[in-house]
Design an enzyme around this catalytic site. Structure first.
Site, PDB file in Angstrom:
ATOM      1  N   LEU A  15       8.841  12.533   1.505  1.00  0.00           N
ATOM      2  CA  LEU A  15       7.752  13.510   1.471  1.00  0.00           C
ATOM      3  C   LEU A  15       6.447  12.922   1.997  1.00  0.00           C
ATOM      4  O   LEU A  15       5.459  13.627   2.147  1.00  0.00           O
ATOM      5  CB  LEU A  15       7.517  13.983   0.037  1.00  0.00           C
ATOM      6  CG  LEU A  15       8.516  14.968  -0.542  1.00  0.00           C
ATOM      7  CD1 LEU A  15       8.129  15.326  -1.972  1.00  0.00           C
ATOM      8  CD2 LEU A  15       8.571  16.221   0.311  1.00  0.00           C
ATOM      9  N   GLY A  16       6.456  11.624   2.212  1.00  0.00           N
ATOM     10  CA  GLY A  16       5.220  10.996   2.659  1.00  0.00           C
ATOM     11  C   GLY A  16       4.375  10.512   1.497  1.00  0.00           C
ATOM     12  O   GLY A  16       3.145  10.575   1.525  1.00  0.00           O
ATOM     13  N   LYS A  17       5.081   9.995   0.474  1.00  0.00           N
ATOM     14  CA  LYS A  17       4.364   9.450  -0.685  1.00  0.00           C
ATOM     15  C   LYS A  17       3.488   8.268  -0.285  1.00  0.00           C
ATOM     16  O   LYS A  17       2.387   8.090  -0.802  1.00  0.00           O
ATOM     17  CB  LYS A  17       5.408   8.935  -1.688  1.00  0.00           C
ATOM     18  CG  LYS A  17       5.275   9.534  -3.053  1.00  0.00           C
ATOM     19  CD  LYS A  17       6.273   8.926  -4.021  1.00  0.00           C
ATOM     20  CE  LYS A  17       7.639   8.740  -3.457  1.00  0.00           C
ATOM     21  NZ  LYS A  17       8.330   7.553  -3.851  1.00  0.00           N
ATOM     22  N   ASP A  71       5.647   0.794   3.657  1.00  0.00           N
ATOM     23  CA  ASP A  71       4.478   1.492   3.123  1.00  0.00           C
ATOM     24  C   ASP A  71       3.285   0.544   2.945  1.00  0.00           C
ATOM     25  O   ASP A  71       2.134   0.977   3.015  1.00  0.00           O
ATOM     26  CB  ASP A  71       4.809   2.161   1.785  1.00  0.00           C
ATOM     27  CG  ASP A  71       5.481   3.520   2.003  1.00  0.00           C
ATOM     28  OD1 ASP A  71       5.181   4.166   3.029  1.00  0.00           O
ATOM     29  OD2 ASP A  71       6.308   3.917   1.167  1.00  0.00           O
ATOM     30  N   GLU A 151      18.101   4.692 -11.117  1.00  0.00           N
ATOM     31  CA  GLU A 151      17.520   3.346 -11.036  1.00  0.00           C
ATOM     32  C   GLU A 151      15.999   3.342 -11.202  1.00  0.00           C
ATOM     33  O   GLU A 151      15.407   2.309 -11.498  1.00  0.00           O
ATOM     34  CB  GLU A 151      17.940   2.646  -9.741  1.00  0.00           C
ATOM     35  CG  GLU A 151      17.546   3.390  -8.489  1.00  0.00           C
ATOM     36  CD  GLU A 151      18.049   2.693  -7.225  1.00  0.00           C
ATOM     37  OE1 GLU A 151      18.888   1.786  -7.326  1.00  0.00           O
ATOM     38  OE2 GLU A 151      17.577   3.072  -6.134  1.00  0.00           O
ATOM     39  N   THR A 190       8.077  27.974  -5.373  1.00  0.00           N
ATOM     40  CA  THR A 190       7.459  26.951  -6.233  1.00  0.00           C
ATOM     41  C   THR A 190       8.467  26.357  -7.228  1.00  0.00           C
ATOM     42  O   THR A 190       8.153  25.401  -7.925  1.00  0.00           O
ATOM     43  CB  THR A 190       6.284  27.528  -7.044  1.00  0.00           C
ATOM     44  OG1 THR A 190       6.791  28.529  -7.929  1.00  0.00           O
ATOM     45  CG2 THR A 190       5.235  28.146  -6.127  1.00  0.00           C
ATOM     46  N   GLN A 194       8.375  23.143  -9.947  1.00  0.00           N
ATOM     47  CA  GLN A 194       8.432  23.317 -11.407  1.00  0.00           C
ATOM     48  C   GLN A 194       9.514  22.422 -12.017  1.00  0.00           C
ATOM     49  O   GLN A 194       9.305  21.780 -13.044  1.00  0.00           O
ATOM     50  CB  GLN A 194       8.732  24.779 -11.755  1.00  0.00           C
ATOM     51  CG  GLN A 194       7.654  25.756 -11.320  1.00  0.00           C
ATOM     52  CD  GLN A 194       8.059  27.189 -11.666  1.00  0.00           C
ATOM     53  OE1 GLN A 194       8.627  27.441 -12.727  1.00  0.00           O
ATOM     54  NE2 GLN A 194       7.772  28.122 -10.779  1.00  0.00           N
ATOM     55  N   CYS A 387       7.907 -11.616  19.661  1.00  0.00           N
ATOM     56  CA  CYS A 387       8.887 -12.415  18.922  1.00  0.00           C
ATOM     57  C   CYS A 387      10.183 -12.558  19.715  1.00  0.00           C
ATOM     58  O   CYS A 387      10.234 -13.335  20.658  1.00  0.00           O
ATOM     59  CB  CYS A 387       9.105 -11.819  17.541  1.00  0.00           C
ATOM     60  SG  CYS A 387       9.645 -13.066  16.352  1.00  0.00           S
ATOM     61  N   GLY A 389      11.096 -10.658  21.835  1.00  0.00           N
ATOM     62  CA  GLY A 389      10.653 -10.279  23.182  1.00  0.00           C
ATOM     63  C   GLY A 389      10.145 -11.499  23.950  1.00  0.00           C
ATOM     64  O   GLY A 389      10.383 -11.621  25.155  1.00  0.00           O
ATOM     65  N   HIS A 513       3.721 -11.382  15.399  1.00  0.00           N
ATOM     66  CA  HIS A 513       3.797  -9.915  15.411  1.00  0.00           C
ATOM     67  C   HIS A 513       2.398  -9.302  15.348  1.00  0.00           C
ATOM     68  O   HIS A 513       1.885  -9.030  14.262  1.00  0.00           O
ATOM     69  CB  HIS A 513       4.626  -9.421  14.212  1.00  0.00           C
ATOM     70  CG  HIS A 513       6.076  -9.743  14.346  1.00  0.00           C
ATOM     71  ND1 HIS A 513       6.973  -8.885  14.929  1.00  0.00           N
ATOM     72  CD2 HIS A 513       6.774 -10.842  13.994  1.00  0.00           C
ATOM     73  CE1 HIS A 513       8.171  -9.439  14.927  1.00  0.00           C
ATOM     74  NE2 HIS A 513       8.083 -10.625  14.369  1.00  0.00           N
ATOM     75  N   GLU A 515       1.480  -6.398  15.876  1.00  0.00           N
ATOM     76  CA  GLU A 515       1.475  -5.029  15.334  1.00  0.00           C
ATOM     77  C   GLU A 515       1.167  -5.004  13.846  1.00  0.00           C
ATOM     78  O   GLU A 515       0.768  -3.962  13.309  1.00  0.00           O
ATOM     79  CB  GLU A 515       2.806  -4.328  15.632  1.00  0.00           C
ATOM     80  CG  GLU A 515       4.020  -4.795  14.831  1.00  0.00           C
ATOM     81  CD  GLU A 515       4.740  -6.010  15.410  1.00  0.00           C
ATOM     82  OE1 GLU A 515       4.114  -6.772  16.177  1.00  0.00           O
ATOM     83  OE2 GLU A 515       5.925  -6.216  15.073  1.00  0.00           O
TER      84      GLU A 515
HETATM   85  N1  GLN Z   1      15.651 -13.554  15.884  1.00  0.00           N
HETATM   86  C1  GLN Z   1      14.511 -14.273  16.342  1.00  0.00           C
HETATM   87  C2  GLN Z   1      14.149 -15.416  15.407  1.00  0.00           C
HETATM   88  O1  GLN Z   1      14.564 -15.434  14.277  1.00  0.00           O
HETATM   89  C3  GLN Z   1      13.331 -13.351  16.521  1.00  0.00           C
HETATM   90  C4  GLN Z   1      12.822 -12.779  15.251  1.00  0.00           C
HETATM   91  C5  GLN Z   1      11.939 -11.583  15.435  1.00  0.00           C
HETATM   92  O2  GLN Z   1      11.905 -10.982  16.503  1.00  0.00           O
HETATM   93  N2  GLN Z   1      11.250 -11.177  14.386  1.00  0.00           N
HETATM   94  O3  GLN Z   1      13.424 -16.290  15.785  1.00  0.00           O
END
Ligand code: GLN
Length: 547
Positions: A15-17, A71, A151, A190, A194, A387, A389, A513, A515
């Protein structure tokens, strides 16, 4: 003294909690409060680090190296606050703690039970962050799963007890439900809400606030009806209608007054929140004057949650570039095999102005990633490798430029004749897979004059990691002779963190990373740079076509 808000979900999952919790955190922070968000997940894994991205989506990594539920990524992005290991708890970790105590003999003579031992440990963990940091005003704890799950019961029981033991004005319960629209009846229903609240009340938790997910605003009649049957005031019932962007959600909830009534309920006197900057950001995001297409070549592409932070990073990077980044998902395995020649590659990446190869594990789809990187390198397409990549980029350059025909990674083939990527020394001899990678934030020194230095605007950076393998230093000189620049290294110079390829508009690969640190109002410099380079390529192509 901190106040505690609990967020639960009912009716259905997804639900996007996480977004609702993060949005509340965002608004309370905008009111000048010091907010910590945490997620308690009822499953038995100690952390999500060993779970497949197909099952659980991306594993988010924090500064301290905690491998977390995705999250936590939303929490950090919405509140611009770094969290830590204590802010993600699973039932597995609770049991691990209790069983270790039991083996030490700490419960000697007693029967160890869900109540009180498991619930006491959960209650201790609810307060831990606030105890460690006296400046915290509000702790928002999201409980994973759906009310009614077997759980999840110990967690809800712990919350019930906690609320009973604390002063009434110190805790609040927010429950997220679904208000479906039934096409055949032409109206919203609703009843599921409920039922879900009845379930929660049967456990002993009366929600103080309801947030109802619905396609459209639910309207005052439905609001009054829900309030009456769920035993709360009508102005404590909110709707979270579907939004074009998740970053709109805090604004929608603020408009309805959620943060004001939550503060009132908790006895928190605060300034009115300043949401103007956030509003401006959302405006730019929703009305981008330009568009650009970037391909993401991965192997978990059926479940977009596997690349959640990358998706968000592109959204953030579009903002300062005034562009919407359209993500084109390419299954790396579709780029493999004899028949994938130059023409097929050109078809696959037609209209793409940049290519990103994200992280991953295992050998499936590797050749496809290598092929995509070669295509980007040879055709001047802006490329960012993350990584795995980066590791694939060195395999590609090793094979095609350095002349190491069989260049490979020890991860995929232990007997590869040229392991340009190999296991890190610190990883040798590690038998347990859980929580043992090189994890979390490490410093990196960026080479002056490099593309990376230009993008970061500084040469000392810190980024988050999650890997076991690294660039094999025995091959570094040969790569450098071929023109490769190792433009980011660990401070001792031993570990390659950033790789660049010369005579290319934008060819950058990183072992970390990026990102994980991108925020909506602070796009990550590498993503921002990739998007800018992709836009440049697009306009160059348009000029060529016109001229
Ligand atoms: N599998 C690679 C490593 O363990 C790359 C890991 C990753 O891309 N997060 O080094």
């Amino acid at each position: 003294m901190a106040k505690f808000v609990f967020v639960t979900g009912g009716v259905v999952s997804a639900l996007g909690k996480g977004i609702a919790s993060a949005s509340l955190g965002n608004l309370l922070k905008a009111r000048g409060l010091n907010v910590i968000l945490q997620k308690f997940d009822p499953y038995l894994n100690v952390d999500p680090g060993t779970m497949s991205p197909f099952q659980h989506g991306e594993v988010f990594v924090l500064e301290d190296g905690a491998e977390c539920d995705l999250d936590l990524g939303h929490y950090e992005r919405f509140t611009d606050t770094n969290l830590n290991q204590d802010n993600n708890l699973t039932a597995g970790r609770v049991y691990e703690t209790i069983l270790a105590r039991e083996r030490k003999g700490e419960y000697l003579g007693r029967t160890v039970q869900v109540i009180p031992h498991v619930t006491d440990e959960i209650k201790r963990r609810i307060q831990l962050s606030a105890q460690q940091n006296p400046d915290v005003d509000v702790v928002i704890t999201e409980i994973g799963g759906t009310v009614g799950d077997i759980e999840g019961q110990p967690f809800l029981e712990a919350i019930r007890q906690f609320r009973l033991e604390q002063p009434v004005e110190d805790t609040a319960s927010v429950h997220l439900t679904l208000v479906p629209y039934i096409d055949a009846a032409g109206e919203i229903k609703t009843k599921p809400t409920q039922h879900s609240v009845r379930e929660l009340r049967s456990i002993g938790i009366q929600p103080d606030f309801l947030v109802c997910r619905a396609k459209e605003p639910i309207g005052d009649d439905a609001r009054r009806k829900i309030a009456l049957f769920c035993n709360l005031p009508a102005d404590h019932v909110f709707d979270a209608k579907d939004a074009e962007s998740i970053y709109e959600v805090p604004l929608n909830l603020h408009q309805q007054g959620l943060d004001a009534v939550v503060c009132e309920r908790l006895g928190l006197e605060t300034q009115a929140p300043d949401v103007s900057e956030w509003e401006k950001m959302v405006q730019v995001l929703l009305n981008p004057p330009e568009r650009v297409r970037i391909a993401i070549v991965g192997k978990y592409i059926e479940l977009k949650d596997a690349y959640k932070s990358i998706i968000e990073s592109f959204i953030h990077a579009g903002i300062p570039n005034h562009a919407a980044v359209e993500q084109v998902w390419v299954d790396s395995e579709s780029l493999e095999g004899e028949e994938v020649g130059e023409r097929k590659m050109a078809e696959m990446f037609a209209d793409c102005h940049g290519i990103l190869v994200p992280g991953g594990f295992g050998d499936r789809g590797i050749q496809g990633k290598v092929n995509a990187i070669r295509f980007a390198r040879e055709n001047g397409i802006p490329f960012l490798g993350i990584c795995l990549g980066l590791q694939c980029a060195l395999i590609e350059i090793g094979r095609d430029v350095v002349g190491l025909e069989m260049a490979g990674s020890a991860e995929f083939d232990a007997s590869t004749p040229h392991p340009v990527i190999h296991l890190m020394d610190s990883q040798k001899g590690i038998a347990n897979l859980g929580g043992t990678m090189r994890l979390g934030a490490y410093p990196c020194e960026v080479k002056k004059g490099s593309l990376a230095a230009d993008l970061y605007g500084q040469i000392e950076i810190s980024e988050r990691h999650r890997h076991r393998y690294e660039v094999n230093n025995a091959y570094r000189a040969r790569f450098e002779e071929a023109g490769v620049v190792f433009s980011g290294l660990s401070p001792d110079g031993n570990l390659v963190e950033i790789v660049e390829y010369p005579d290319h508009p934008f060819f950058l690969a990183v072992q970390f990373h990026p990102e994980l640190k991108s925020r909506p109002r602070r796009a990550h410099p590498l993503f921002r740079g990739l998007v800018a380079a992709a836009l440049q390529r697009q306009s160059r192509q348009a000029e060529t076509a016109a001229g």
